[in-house]
Design an enzyme around this catalytic site. Structure first.
Site, PDB file in Angstrom:
ATOM      1  N   LYS A  90      14.948  38.279  -2.153  1.00 10.27           N
ATOM      2  CA  LYS A  90      14.715  36.820  -2.186  1.00 10.27           C
ATOM      3  C   LYS A  90      13.734  36.394  -1.092  1.00 10.27           C
ATOM      4  O   LYS A  90      14.043  35.555  -0.228  1.00 10.27           O
ATOM      5  CB  LYS A  90      16.021  36.036  -2.045  1.00 10.27           C
ATOM      6  CG  LYS A  90      16.992  36.245  -3.208  1.00 10.27           C
ATOM      7  CD  LYS A  90      18.138  35.245  -3.169  1.00 10.27           C
ATOM      8  CE  LYS A  90      19.127  35.439  -4.290  1.00 10.27           C
ATOM      9  NZ  LYS A  90      19.965  36.644  -4.186  1.00 10.27           N
ATOM     10  N   ASP A  93       8.753  33.277   2.222  1.00  9.77           N
ATOM     11  CA  ASP A  93       7.854  32.844   3.294  1.00  9.77           C
ATOM     12  C   ASP A  93       6.401  32.789   2.804  1.00  9.77           C
ATOM     13  O   ASP A  93       6.128  32.987   1.615  1.00  9.77           O
ATOM     14  CB  ASP A  93       8.013  33.809   4.492  1.00  9.77           C
ATOM     15  CG  ASP A  93       7.836  33.103   5.826  1.00  9.77           C
ATOM     16  OD1 ASP A  93       6.925  32.247   5.937  1.00  9.77           O
ATOM     17  OD2 ASP A  93       8.592  33.404   6.768  1.00  9.77           O
TER      18      ASP A  93
HETATM   19  O1  S5P Z   1      21.341  32.566  -8.310  1.00 11.86           O
HETATM   20  C1  S5P Z   1      21.708  33.671  -7.947  1.00 11.86           C
HETATM   21  C2  S5P Z   1      20.809  34.724  -7.733  1.00 11.86           C
HETATM   22  C3  S5P Z   1      21.283  35.979  -7.395  1.00 11.86           C
HETATM   23  S1  S5P Z   1      20.171  37.272  -7.334  1.00 11.86           S
HETATM   24  N1  S5P Z   1      23.040  33.929  -7.770  1.00 11.86           N
HETATM   25  C4  S5P Z   1      23.522  35.163  -7.409  1.00 11.86           C
HETATM   26  O2  S5P Z   1      24.743  35.318  -7.304  1.00 11.86           O
HETATM   27  N2  S5P Z   1      22.636  36.204  -7.173  1.00 11.86           N
HETATM   28  C5  S5P Z   1      23.112  37.532  -6.720  1.00 11.86           C
HETATM   29  O3  S5P Z   1      23.924  38.102  -7.737  1.00 11.86           O
HETATM   30  C6  S5P Z   1      23.971  37.516  -5.450  1.00 11.86           C
HETATM   31  O4  S5P Z   1      23.169  37.707  -4.293  1.00 11.86           O
HETATM   32  C7  S5P Z   1      24.939  38.665  -5.668  1.00 11.86           C
HETATM   33  O5  S5P Z   1      24.391  39.889  -5.193  1.00 11.86           O
HETATM   34  C8  S5P Z   1      25.069  38.760  -7.183  1.00 11.86           C
HETATM   35  C9  S5P Z   1      26.308  38.100  -7.743  1.00 11.86           C
HETATM   36  O6  S5P Z   1      27.472  38.753  -7.314  1.00 11.86           O
HETATM   37  P1  S5P Z   1      28.942  38.379  -7.852  1.00 11.86           P
HETATM   38  O7  S5P Z   1      29.836  39.267  -7.056  1.00 11.86           O
HETATM   39  O8  S5P Z   1      29.182  36.920  -7.599  1.00 11.86           O
HETATM   40  O9  S5P Z   1      28.947  38.704  -9.337  1.00 11.86           O
END
Ligand code: S5P
Length: 256
Positions: A90, A93
């Site tokens: 993510k 910058d």
């Molecule tokens: O909007 C987002 C984008 C991402 S990449 N919401 C998210 O949750 N993520 C990522 O997806 C977050 O950083 C984590 O690694 C994963 C979701 O994990 P969970 O355990 O909640 O399914």
């Protein structure tokens, strides 16, 4: 809807092509987020769920015992089980700074991650900066168009801008992190996090929807599942279940 196989032929992006092919070969549109803080846990989970996934998503900077040797171990696993590596960095910058963060530092993300992602908040310079490093290495970029968390500022206007920026850089951008299909371009892959078996939330703002909602109804391509799999008593069995549910939705879409 077009099959992943057809879409592989409708994009010139090397990582998107490879991903579509892996998805068809393994019949998997499942990306697992392994948010482990110890490298042995990361590797052992990746080994267990490897056969079920098309993409392994990492947060390399949460590891407490990272060493550069891990890059090779991840690459080895990705070859053995035929999945792509996605470092969920993510970036956010200016172009010059992100190009350094992507190439240099301890983690050398560009060296081992097939794809990474970036916020579009700083404007198109962030894509240009990452492209300078990643394109010569044959890497790909996803743009965060929508976030899963409650109160996210990624409203419809923001998502629209993200799509415009992505579609203007299709030599490096290969898709989006979003809650629904946003781009009509067949080469753009939509990844959707915030997936569990039931709708709900966690204690820190994460919001969950179901596989069926994301893929059948909102027409995204790849589900990102973290704790729904990594927190299960049998992660391999959980991964199998999510994989077949997501693949079933895809095949229904592809037939319609
Ligand atoms: O909007 C987002 C984008 C991402 S990449 N919401 C998210 O949750 N993520 C990522 O997806 C977050 O950083 C984590 O690694 C994963 C979701 O994990 P969970 O355990 O909640 O399914």
């Amino acid at each position: 809807m077009l099959s992943y196989f057809k879409r592989a032929n409708l994009t010139l992006h090397p990582v998107a092509q490879k991903l579509f092919k892996v998805m068809e070969q393994k019949q998997s549109n499942l990306c697992v987020a392994i948010d482990a803080t110890k490298k042995d846990d990361l590797l052992s989970l990746a080994e267990q769920i490897g056969p079920e996934i098309c993409v392994l998503k990492t947060h390399i900077d949460i590891l407490e015992d990272y060493t550069p040797k891990l890059n090779d171990e991840l690459k080895r696993l990705s070859h053995r089980h035929q999945f792509l590596l996605f470092e969920d960095r993510k970036f956010a910058d200016i172009g010059n700074t992100v190009s350094l963060q992507y190439e240099k530092g301890i983690y050398r993300i560009a060296e081992w991650a097939d794809l990474t992602n970036a916020h579009v908040l700083p404007g198109p310079g962030i894509i240009e900066g990452l492209k300078q490093v990643g394109k010569p290495l044959g890497r790909g970029l996803l743009l965060l168009a929508e976030m899963s968390s409650a109160g996210a500022m990624t409203d419809a206007q923001y998502a629209k801008k993200a799509v415009e920026m992505g579609e203007a850089h299709m030599d490096f951008v290969m898709g989006f992190i979003s809650q629904k299909k946003l781009s009509e371009h067949p080469g753009m892959v939509h990844f959707t996090p915030g997936i569990q078996l039931h709708e709900g939330k966690d204690a820190l703002g994460q919001r969950y929807t179901t596989v069926e909602d994301a893929i059948c109804r909102r027409k995204t391509d790849v589900i990102i599942v973290g704790r729904g799999i990594t927190g299960a008593s049998d992660p391999a069995a959980a991964a199998k279940m999510y994989r077949s549910a997501a693949w079933e939705c895809y095949t229904k879409n592809a037939l319609s």
